[in-house]
Each structure stands twice: as structure tokens, then as C-alpha cells.
Design a protein around this motif. Structure first.
Motif, PDB file in Angstrom:
ATOM      1  N   ASN A 207      54.000  53.404  42.241  1.00  0.00           N
ATOM      2  CA  ASN A 207      53.976  51.972  41.935  1.00  0.00           C
ATOM      3  C   ASN A 207      52.666  51.462  41.345  1.00  0.00           C
ATOM      4  O   ASN A 207      52.623  50.351  40.818  1.00  0.00           O
ATOM      5  N   CYS A 208      51.609  52.219  41.467  1.00  0.00           N
ATOM      6  CA  CYS A 208      50.297  51.718  41.063  1.00  0.00           C
ATOM      7  C   CYS A 208      49.507  52.718  40.225  1.00  0.00           C
ATOM      8  O   CYS A 208      48.734  52.337  39.346  1.00  0.00           O
ATOM      9  N   SER A 210      50.053  54.743  37.863  1.00  0.00           N
ATOM     10  CA  SER A 210      50.189  54.898  36.416  1.00  0.00           C
ATOM     11  C   SER A 210      49.180  54.006  35.694  1.00  0.00           C
ATOM     12  O   SER A 210      48.909  54.203  34.515  1.00  0.00           O
ATOM     13  N   CYS A 211      48.626  53.013  36.374  1.00  0.00           N
ATOM     14  CA  CYS A 211      47.635  52.123  35.755  1.00  0.00           C
ATOM     15  C   CYS A 211      46.240  52.271  36.375  1.00  0.00           C
ATOM     16  O   CYS A 211      45.242  52.195  35.676  1.00  0.00           O
ATOM     17  N   ALA A 223      43.797  49.654  33.785  1.00  0.00           N
ATOM     18  CA  ALA A 223      43.598  48.730  34.903  1.00  0.00           C
ATOM     19  C   ALA A 223      42.263  49.056  35.574  1.00  0.00           C
ATOM     20  O   ALA A 223      41.754  50.167  35.432  1.00  0.00           O
ATOM     21  N   PRO A 224      41.700  48.099  36.330  1.00  0.00           N
ATOM     22  CA  PRO A 224      40.406  48.358  36.973  1.00  0.00           C
ATOM     23  C   PRO A 224      40.445  49.508  37.979  1.00  0.00           C
ATOM     24  O   PRO A 224      41.482  49.763  38.585  1.00  0.00           O
ATOM     25  N   VAL A 229      37.430  48.545  46.348  1.00  0.00           N
ATOM     26  CA  VAL A 229      37.963  47.231  45.964  1.00  0.00           C
ATOM     27  C   VAL A 229      37.889  46.215  47.097  1.00  0.00           C
ATOM     28  O   VAL A 229      37.601  45.038  46.872  1.00  0.00           O
ATOM     29  N   THR A 237      34.514  44.634  37.953  1.00  0.00           N
ATOM     30  CA  THR A 237      34.125  45.989  37.539  1.00  0.00           C
ATOM     31  C   THR A 237      33.982  46.050  36.025  1.00  0.00           C
ATOM     32  O   THR A 237      34.299  45.098  35.316  1.00  0.00           O
ATOM     33  N   PHE A 239      35.503  46.636  33.204  1.00  0.00           N
ATOM     34  CA  PHE A 239      36.879  46.758  32.705  1.00  0.00           C
ATOM     35  C   PHE A 239      37.105  45.591  31.755  1.00  0.00           C
ATOM     36  O   PHE A 239      36.847  44.430  32.112  1.00  0.00           O
ATOM     37  N   GLY A 241      39.882  44.425  30.428  1.00  0.00           N
ATOM     38  CA  GLY A 241      41.187  43.763  30.366  1.00  0.00           C
ATOM     39  C   GLY A 241      41.455  42.740  31.458  1.00  0.00           C
ATOM     40  O   GLY A 241      42.613  42.473  31.774  1.00  0.00           O
ATOM     41  N   TYR A 242      40.407  42.158  32.054  1.00  0.00           N
ATOM     42  CA  TYR A 242      40.642  41.138  33.080  1.00  0.00           C
ATOM     43  C   TYR A 242      41.153  39.846  32.437  1.00  0.00           C
ATOM     44  O   TYR A 242      40.734  39.475  31.342  1.00  0.00           O
ATOM     45  N   LEU A 246      42.478  35.802  36.794  1.00  0.00           N
ATOM     46  CA  LEU A 246      41.847  36.568  37.874  1.00  0.00           C
ATOM     47  C   LEU A 246      40.340  36.298  37.903  1.00  0.00           C
ATOM     48  O   LEU A 246      39.750  36.162  38.983  1.00  0.00           O
ATOM     49  N   LEU A 258      44.127  40.019  49.033  1.00  0.00           N
ATOM     50  CA  LEU A 258      44.914  41.161  48.550  1.00  0.00           C
ATOM     51  C   LEU A 258      46.385  40.965  48.911  1.00  0.00           C
ATOM     52  O   LEU A 258      47.288  41.242  48.116  1.00  0.00           O
ATOM     53  N   VAL A 272      48.051  36.365  35.485  1.00  0.00           N
ATOM     54  CA  VAL A 272      47.283  37.613  35.570  1.00  0.00           C
ATOM     55  C   VAL A 272      47.826  38.684  34.620  1.00  0.00           C
ATOM     56  O   VAL A 272      48.966  38.610  34.162  1.00  0.00           O
TER      57      VAL A 272
HETATM   58  C1  HEC Z   1      51.178  48.141  34.690  1.00  0.00           C
HETATM   59  C2  HEC Z   1      49.839  48.416  35.164  1.00  0.00           C
HETATM   60  C3  HEC Z   1      49.525  48.110  36.611  1.00  0.00           C
HETATM   61  C4  HEC Z   1      50.188  48.523  37.740  1.00  0.00           C
HETATM   62  C5  HEC Z   1      51.450  49.389  37.832  1.00  0.00           C
HETATM   63  C6  HEC Z   1      49.439  48.010  38.859  1.00  0.00           C
HETATM   64  N1  HEC Z   1      48.357  47.304  38.414  1.00  0.00           N
HETATM   65 FE1  HEC Z   1      46.929  46.446  39.584  1.00  0.00          FE
HETATM   66  N2  HEC Z   1      46.037  45.674  37.929  1.00  0.00           N
HETATM   67  C7  HEC Z   1      46.448  45.891  36.640  1.00  0.00           C
HETATM   68  C8  HEC Z   1      45.639  45.085  35.745  1.00  0.00           C
HETATM   69  C9  HEC Z   1      45.772  45.025  34.226  1.00  0.00           C
HETATM   70  C10 HEC Z   1      44.743  44.373  36.559  1.00  0.00           C
HETATM   71  C11 HEC Z   1      43.764  43.295  36.105  1.00  0.00           C
HETATM   72  C12 HEC Z   1      44.504  41.981  36.331  1.00  0.00           C
HETATM   73  C13 HEC Z   1      43.884  40.737  35.736  1.00  0.00           C
HETATM   74  O1  HEC Z   1      42.706  40.765  35.367  1.00  0.00           O
HETATM   75  O2  HEC Z   1      44.598  39.728  35.680  1.00  0.00           O
HETATM   76  C14 HEC Z   1      44.998  44.784  37.931  1.00  0.00           C
HETATM   77  C15 HEC Z   1      44.288  44.336  39.039  1.00  0.00           C
HETATM   78  C16 HEC Z   1      44.428  44.818  40.321  1.00  0.00           C
HETATM   79  C17 HEC Z   1      43.558  44.504  41.429  1.00  0.00           C
HETATM   80  C18 HEC Z   1      42.290  43.650  41.361  1.00  0.00           C
HETATM   81  C19 HEC Z   1      41.149  44.548  40.898  1.00  0.00           C
HETATM   82  C20 HEC Z   1      39.821  43.847  40.616  1.00  0.00           C
HETATM   83  O3  HEC Z   1      38.913  44.532  40.090  1.00  0.00           O
HETATM   84  O4  HEC Z   1      39.669  42.657  40.899  1.00  0.00           O
HETATM   85  C21 HEC Z   1      44.070  45.159  42.529  1.00  0.00           C
HETATM   86  C22 HEC Z   1      43.518  45.133  43.937  1.00  0.00           C
HETATM   87  C23 HEC Z   1      45.251  45.873  42.088  1.00  0.00           C
HETATM   88  N3  HEC Z   1      45.436  45.642  40.752  1.00  0.00           N
HETATM   89  C24 HEC Z   1      46.052  46.654  42.905  1.00  0.00           C
HETATM   90  C25 HEC Z   1      47.257  47.241  42.500  1.00  0.00           C
HETATM   91  C26 HEC Z   1      48.178  47.893  43.398  1.00  0.00           C
HETATM   92  C27 HEC Z   1      47.965  48.099  44.892  1.00  0.00           C
HETATM   93  C28 HEC Z   1      49.248  48.286  42.640  1.00  0.00           C
HETATM   94  C29 HEC Z   1      50.530  48.918  43.103  1.00  0.00           C
HETATM   95  C30 HEC Z   1      51.282  48.186  44.109  1.00  0.00           C
HETATM   96  C31 HEC Z   1      48.961  47.915  41.263  1.00  0.00           C
HETATM   97  N4  HEC Z   1      47.775  47.268  41.231  1.00  0.00           N
HETATM   98  C32 HEC Z   1      49.807  48.198  40.183  1.00  0.00           C
HETATM   99  C33 HEC Z   1      47.455  46.728  36.218  1.00  0.00           C
HETATM  100  C34 HEC Z   1      48.373  47.330  37.058  1.00  0.00           C
END
Ligand code: HEC
Length: 303
Positions: A207-208, A210-211, A223-224, A229, A237, A239, A241-242, A246, A258, A272
Motif C-alpha cells: 500500500n505504500c 511503491s512510492c 514520495a518523501p 518521520v 525533507t 523532496f 514534490g510536496y 501539506l 499521522l 495533498v
Molecule cells: C502513490 C504514491 C504514494 C503512496 C502509495 C503513498 N504515499 Fe505517502 N506520500 C506521497 C506523496 C507524494 C507525499 C507528499 C504529499 C504532499 O506533499 O502533499 C506523501 C507523504 C506522506 C507522509 C508525510 C511525509 C512528510 O515528509 O511530511 C507520510 C507520513 C506518508 N506519506 C505515509 C504513507 C503511508 C503510511 C502510505 C501507505 C498507507 C503511503 N504514504 C502511501 C505518495 C504516496
């Protein structure tokens, strides 16, 4: 002589095949008399030419009187042609008057094309007037469009999320005043100790991961990096693409923040750049947060 008749027939055949008959021709030019004559002569009002019904064609050609005449003569305002619904034709071209006309005659303001509602189209086009016409006609401002393959981490997209994400501040403000609900999960502090990091790791993989990368030395791509975290400043961080959304959320990542974010990023934190489902189920969320906690040399103590 025979040759001549043959070529005349061939010519007529080519003409009708290419032009799709007198009704479609009349509609394209907006000629009301010719439309009425074609219908009186028995033309099928729902017949499709290159995927377009006469009504769809009238909308795309921008002939409101022809639209009205066709509806009066029985054209279905919610009839799908290969090109789409009549309303889609009006929404995609930001034709507010035609949208009004169709909606007044019973077009469904909540109609969708492959899951994407008319309201999503209007928001994506940045057309505030189109959004207003749809909402006034009863479009659901909280409608969810599951974008992409449902089996492969699709986007969970509401009109409000789209407006915030695409920087349409006027539309976002209007939607907020007209019934947008922002989800917020129950606090989880008291239950954090029940989270299982091993289960969380197993949830994270499909679920997570792949990014997100998770080791201190990993270079982030999509993704970051999530090493450390918990407790670190949001969107802090290296990165590129914020999102603005966010970045504008003050403070560091507490367990409760969280919890809110991961419950459904686009539903709790519209705008986001993480538009996937996250971990909507509380048990999964507890586990995945317990796992995130382990991504540190010194895990942040539980409250
Ligand atoms: C399709 C890609 C993708 C997937 C899948 C994904 N994320 Fe993310 N995530 C991102 C991106 C892009 C950001 C930056 C978001 C923003 O800046 O709005 C992010 C941001 C975050 C952050 C904040 C990080 C920071 O530096 O502030 C957390 C925590 C996080 N994700 C946890 C998760 C978790 C846990 C999962 C699985 C349940 C997950 N993500 C699934 C793309 C993804």
C-alpha cells in the motif's frame, strides 16, 4: 448511361455515409426548419453519426435552439452516445447556458463518465460558473471519483480535493460553503500500544512502498523518505514534490496527525499530493503507525 447512374448512386452513397444523413447535417448547421423536416420525414432522433446523437451534436456545435427543438421532439437528455452524455458535451466546453438548458430538462447533475462526475470535469476546467450551475441543480459536492485501476492504488478524488490541488481557490471556497465535509477520524492515542509493527510492515508493502522509501540512506523518488518521520516537521525533507497543502500544515508529525492524514489523505487533508486511499481502517492504521515508529534509531515514545 448505366455508368452515369452508377456513379451518381456511388456519389450519393458516399455523401450519406460521410455526412450521416439529413438530420445530423441540419443539426450541425443549426437549421431548425431542416431539423423539423428531417424528423417529420421519419429520421431517428437517437441515431448516432460517428458516435454522436443529434442532441450531442447540437450541443457540441453550440446551437441552443436546435437543442431545445430536439428535446421538445423527444431526444433523451440522459441518453449516452459513444461520444458521451449530452451534459458531458456542455460541461467539457464550459457552456454554462447549454448546461442550464439540459439540467432544466432533467439532465442528471450527478451523471458520471467512467466514474468521473460532471462536477469533477467542471472543477478540472476551473469553471466556477459551471460548478455553481451543477451544485444548484443538486450535484453532490462530496462525490468520490476512484481514479485509475481500483486494484492498483487508485486516486480517491473529491471535487474539493481537486479544486485545492489544482489551485482553483474560488471554486474551493464556493464548494466549502456548499456542503463539503472534511473527514476526521477518532483520536487513537489511547490505542497506539495495540498497533503491531510486523502487521504494519506487511500492510506497508503493497500500500505504500511503491512510492515511499524507508531507509536513512535511500533517495526519494515519488514520495518523501519516511525514515524518522514520527516527530519530524511536516513536509521538511529533501523532496521536491510536496504540496502547498501539506507544507501549510503546521507542526511536526505527531501520532494523532499521522492518524488524521493516513485515514484518507484527500478526505482529511484535501489538496495533498498523496491521493491514494491510505489506511482508512483504524486497525490497519494503528499497525502502520506502529511500523512507522520503528523507522528511527530512537523511536518516539508512545503517549
Ligand atoms: C502513490 C504514491 C504514494 C503512496 C502509495 C503513498 N504515499 Fe505517502 N506520500 C506521497 C506523496 C507524494 C507525499 C507528499 C504529499 C504532499 O506533499 O502533499 C506523501 C507523504 C506522506 C507522509 C508525510 C511525509 C512528510 O515528509 O511530511 C507520510 C507520513 C506518508 N506519506 C505515509 C504513507 C503511508 C503510511 C502510505 C501507505 C498507507 C503511503 N504514504 C502511501 C505518495 C504516496
Amino acid at each position: 448511361m448505366r455508368e452515369l447512374i452508377g456513379s451518381v448512386l456511388l456519389y450519393l452513397g458516399a455523401l450519406t455515409a460521410a455526412e450521416g444523413g439529413p438530420l445530423h447535417e441540419a443539426v450541425k448547421s443549426g437549421d431548425l426548419t431542416a431539423i423539423a423536416a428531417a424528423l417529420d420525414a421519419g429520421a431517428d432522433i437517437e441515431e448516432q453519426d460517428k458516435g454522436a446523437t443529434p442532441l450531442f451534436l447540437a450541443i457540441r456545435s453550440g446551437h441552443p435552439e436546435a437543442v431545445e427543438l430536439l428535446i421538445e421532439r423527444g431526444a433523451g437528455v440522459n441518453n449516452q452516445s459513444a461520444m458521451g452524455l449530452p451534459l458531458t458535451g456542455a460541461v467539457l466546453t464550459n457552456s454554462v447556458d447549454l448546461m442550464r438548458l439540459l439540467l432544466a430538462h432533467g439532465a442528471d447533475p450527478n451523471a458520471a463518465a467512467r466514474g468521473e462526475r460532471m462536477l469533477h470535469f467542471a472543477v478540472a476546467n476551473g469553471c466556477l460558473d459551471c460548478v455553481k450551475v451543477l451544485v444548484e441543480a443538486g450535484a453532490d459536492v462530496n462525490a468520490i471519483w476512484v481514479r485509475g485501476d481500483p486494484a492498483r492504488l487508485p486516486g480517491i478524488i473529491t471535487p474539493y480535493h481537486l479544486a485545492k490541488h489544482d489551485d482553483h481557490a474560488d471554486i474551493a471556497a464556493y464548494l466549502l460553503e456548499h456542503g463539503v465535509t472534511i473527514s476526521k477520524p477518532e483520536p487513537i492515542s489511547a490505542k497506539l500500544a495495540t498497533g503491531d509493527p510486523a502487521k504494519g510492515k506487511a500492510f506497508f508493502a503493497p500500500n505504500c512502498s511503491s512510492c515511499h522509501v524507508t531507509r536513512a540512506q535511500d533517495i526519494p523518488t515519488r514520495a518523501p523518505n519516511l525514515w524518522n518521520v514520527v516527530g519530524r516537521d511536516k513536509a521538511s525533507t529533501k523532496f521536491s514534490g510536496y504540496s502547498q497543502t501539506l507544507s501549510a500544515w503546521e507542526g511536526s508529525w505527531t501520532y494523532e496527525d499521522l492518524n488524521i492524514f493516513l485515514a484518507g489523505p484527500t478526505l482529511t487533508t484535501p489538496g495533498v499530493n498523496m491521493d491514494v486511499r491510505g489506511a482508512p481502517d483504524e486497525a490497519d492504521r494503528l499497525d502502520v503507525i506502529a511500523y512507522l515508529r520503528t523507522l528511527a534509531d530512537t523511536p518516539v515514545p508512545l503517549p
